[in-house]
Scaffold this active site. Structure first.
Site, PDB file in Angstrom:
ATOM      1  N   GLU A 124       7.969   3.978   6.037  1.00 47.19           N
ATOM      2  CA  GLU A 124       7.074   4.573   5.041  1.00 47.19           C
ATOM      3  C   GLU A 124       7.833   5.298   3.936  1.00 47.19           C
ATOM      4  OE1 GLU A 124       3.789   4.293   4.639  1.00 47.19           O
ATOM      5  OE2 GLU A 124       3.453   3.106   6.430  1.00 47.19           O
ATOM      6  N   ASP A 142       0.455   8.259  -2.113  1.00 51.00           N
ATOM      7  CA  ASP A 142       0.942   8.467  -0.753  1.00 51.00           C
ATOM      8  C   ASP A 142       2.046   9.512  -0.821  1.00 51.00           C
ATOM      9  OD1 ASP A 142      -0.775   6.509   0.246  1.00 51.00           O
ATOM     10  OD2 ASP A 142       0.687   4.920  -0.114  1.00 51.00           O
TER      11      ASP A 142
END
Length: 151
Positions: free
Chosen positions: A51, A73
């Protein structure tokens, strides 16, 4: 002018806190995230690797087909403003963690806010909420993410 741009980029990069996999493993092991029996410390470290590459200041935007920003994000676990936190672009989103997204952007190893929100996410959706985990870690041998990490 070019020198100023290069210097500002270097200053931004140097202020980012990128944890080692073992630093993150220790933090996760000593947190509420280790209390989810379905997931190991290696699951969390693997997910964070895909991620954010362990970058506590990681911030990425998801764009639609038209190029318009759909959500942001944030942080080491790339927590989405579409569902879990509030940011200036999407202040009216569901904000499932009841937090401002900027809390996930820390230039230190303090990722308590990220951990608190990740616990809410995994409690509601499991780690399937993270594409990086689903595509790269789920059902795979990932124990090496915690090898040689001394608790």
């Amino acid at each position: 002018m070019k020198i100023l741009i290069v210097l500002s980029v270097l200053l931004t990069l140097s202020s980012a806190k990128v944890l080692s996999r073992c630093e993150l493993a220790r933090v996760v092991k000593n947190s509420i995230l280790s209390e989810f029996p379905k997931y190991s410390v290696a699951d969390w470290v693997c997910m964070a690797h895909y991620e954010s590459r362990y970058n506590t200041l990681a911030k990425y935007y998801e764009r639609g087909n038209n190029g318009e920003i759909q959500s942001g994000d944030y942080g080491i676990f790339q927590i989405s403003s579409k569902w879990w936190c509030s940011d200036t672009m999407f202040p009216e989103g569901p904000n499932g963690c009841n937090m401002n997204c900027n809390l996930f952007l820390q230039d230190s190893a303090n990722i308590e806010a990220d951990i608190s929100c990740a616990a809410i996410i995994v409690n509601q959706q499991g780690m399937e909420a993270w594409k990086g985990w689903t595509e790269n870690c789920k059902g795979k041998w990932i124990n090496y993410y915690t090898y040689f990490c001394f608790w």
